[in-house]
Design an enzyme around this catalytic site. Structure first.
Site, short mmCIF file in Angstrom:
data_model
loop_
_atom_site.label_atom_id
_atom_site.label_comp_id
_atom_site.label_asym_id
_atom_site.label_seq_id
_atom_site.Cartn_x
_atom_site.Cartn_y
_atom_site.Cartn_z
N TRP A 324 0.83 -1.20 0.00
CA TRP A 324 0.00 0.00 0.00
C TRP A 324 0.87 1.26 0.00
O TRP A 324 0.51 2.28 -0.59
CB TRP A 324 -0.92 0.00 1.22
CG TRP A 324 -1.76 1.23 1.37
CD1 TRP A 324 -3.02 1.45 0.87
CD2 TRP A 324 -1.42 2.44 2.09
NE1 TRP A 324 -3.47 2.69 1.22
CE2 TRP A 324 -2.51 3.32 1.96
CE3 TRP A 324 -0.31 2.85 2.81
CZ2 TRP A 324 -2.52 4.60 2.54
CZ3 TRP A 324 -0.30 4.11 3.38
CH2 TRP A 324 -1.39 4.96 3.24
N HIS A 325 2.02 1.17 0.66
CA HIS A 325 2.87 2.35 0.80
C HIS A 325 3.56 2.75 -0.49
O HIS A 325 3.96 3.91 -0.63
CB HIS A 325 3.92 2.12 1.89
CG HIS A 325 3.39 2.27 3.27
ND1 HIS A 325 2.73 1.26 3.94
CD2 HIS A 325 3.39 3.33 4.12
CE1 HIS A 325 2.37 1.68 5.14
NE2 HIS A 325 2.75 2.93 5.28
N GLY A 326 3.72 1.84 -1.42
CA GLY A 326 4.37 2.27 -2.65
C GLY A 326 4.71 1.13 -3.58
O GLY A 326 4.74 -0.04 -3.17
#
Length: 482
Positions: A324-326
């Protein structure tokens, strides 16, 4: 528009006056005003982003109504799939298209195929991960009969686009935030003052600590010949940079929301005082952790099944959280590493041991608590190296260069960086001391403005002066990229 910008310093009081002294007698007008100013706030980066936000809002609003009207489970599921599919489709396209294309090309090349795969120059819309998750929680709750859809589009639109949380959270739930936009709000000057303290504290962490540490961290991570001790120092500084940057944003968001009579969920509860990794994840980015718990972990079976199911679900939630973060394998590995940290606690049923605040009945932690905090912090700092590194190769290179005999040498930077380091360390010590003293409160200084007013005015003026002195180039917040 950045919270730490002069534009926002002008934007906020104008909106405050319009909200309380022009639109205050009409709830719908207040909500409509918030929608308009939220879109102004959001489109300040790129006016094209507003169309995607509006589309996402309309999609989930009408999907929620369609799910409620459906008379069969199949129709309900169809509308849920449409909403979730389109939302995740947009998110994956804007955020992950190039990642998947490049990874696929690399895999084919490893197999001996020659690939000429083109990628798109895609601009990642600011905050897309956050407002997408807002909408998904809304339709999930309606589908699971945990909430009823709202009939007023403006009310739903302000829930999705409310500007304090729009671009970096916290990720709110409809059950908590939507009802607040459906009732009349009254101006409470105590809440405004409290919000002001929280805003100043957030800006202090962001501008004075995070932005100052950023220049040191960038230099250390970019230095190919730094010693092991300097590498370790860089990792520790990044741990404080990302905490002060993100929790600083959250403090400002919560403080600004209080100006308008709105309560947002707390996103950080002093995570670096955690005694184990499980406690850390109950205190770090709480809105995201609880979102994945409620909408992914529990639907997968949570901890109710056997050992294999518990382990599987734990790794799924951490890997998805990392992704989700990248769009980078470094984030996935960061999630994997945290799952490994969490696993021994899960298998020994110690993952819910530390539910109360540390040193609840004493001024200082016990010896056991101190070493628990220290070990947890060291593990977290090590994991942050992968979060910060540009690639897996860069992360392992950094760690290899850190774990050298020079790790035991006293870290010394070049020239003026030593002065900057001393200042940053001093500010971190001040920040940690204040947060330790007020670790039982929502945020540091929460509520103290009600007593010893001269002292508190001195403190607030000192913080404002530091913010002014350190405020130079307006640096973006780290989590804007997610």
């Amino acid at each position: 528009m950045l919270f730490n910008s002069y534009e926002f310093a002008l934007f906020l009081p104008i909106v405050f006056v319009l909200y309380w002294f022009v639109a205050n007698k009409n709830l719908k007008l207040q909500n409509a005003l918030l929608v308009v100013v939220s879109y102004v706030f959001y489109c300040w980066w790129d006016w094209r982003f507003g169309f995607l936000l509006a589309f996402s809002t309309l999609l989930d609003f009408y999907s929620g109504q369609a799910i409620e009207r459906s008379t069969s489970k199949a129709n309900k599921k169809l509308w849920l799939i449409i909403s979730v599919g389109i939302n995740l489709g947009f998110l994956c396209f804007f955020k992950y298209y190039n990642f998947f294309a490049e990874s696929f090309a690399e895999m084919l090349e490893m197999m001996g195929f020659t690939v000429h795969m083109s990628t798109l120059n895609i601009i990642l819309p600011v905050g897309i991960s956050f407002y997408t998750f807002h909408g998904l929680s809304y339709v999930f709750d309606i589908y699971n009969d945990k909430a009823k859809p709202v009939d007023d589009l403006v009310t739903y639109a302000v829930f999705v686009s409310f500007f304090p949380l729009l671009v970096a959270g916290p990720i709110e739930r409809a059950s908590h935030l939507l009802p607040q936009f459906m009732v009349k709000r009254n101006l409470d000057y105590n809440r405004v003052i409290d919000g002001s303290f929280q805003i100043v504290w957030g800006l202090f962490k962001k501008i004075v600590i995070a932005d100052s540490a950023a220049s040191l961290v960038d230099g250390i991570f970019g230095d190919e010949v730094a010693s092991g001790s300097i590498r370790a120092l860089g990792a520790v500084l990044f741990a404080f940079q990302i905490y002060c940057d993100f929790s600083g944003y959250s403090d400002v968001a919560l403080g600004v929301a209080k100006f308008f009579g709105i309560s947002l969920m707390t996103n950080f509860k002093y995570p670096y005082f955690s005694r184990d990794i499980a406690e850390f994840w109950r205190r770090w980015h709480i809105s995201l952790s609880t979102w994945f718990r409620d909408y992914l972990y529990i639907p997968l079976g949570g901890s109710k099944g056997g050992t294999w199911m518990k382990v599987r679900n734990t790794f799924i939630i951490f890997l998805v959280s990392g992704f989700w973060h990248g769009a980078n394998w470094t984030f996935v590995f960061w999630g994997f590493l945290n799952a490994l940290y969490f696993l021994p606690l899960l298998l020994t049923n110690r993952n819910r041991n530390n539910l109360e605040v540390v040193a609840a009945n004493s001024a200082l932690p016990s010896v056991r608590e101190f070493f628990g905090i220290l070990i947890t912090f060291i593990l977290t700092v090590f994991a942050w190296i992968f979060f910060r590194a540009a690639s897996m190769k860069a992360a392992f290179t950094y760690i290899g260069q850190m774990l050298q005999p020079s790790l035991l040498k006293f870290p010394k930077l070049k020239g003026a960086d030593n002065t900057t380091l001393l200042i940053v360390v001093l500010m971190i010590i001040i920040m940690l001391s204040v947060e330790w003293l007020y670790r039982r409160r929502e945020y540091a200084f929460n509520g103290i403005y009600l007593k010893k007013l001269p002292l508190q005015l001195f403190i607030i003026m000192a913080l404002v002066s530091l913010i002014y002195l350190f405020g130079g180039e307006q640096a973006s917040f780290i989590y804007f990229q997610f």
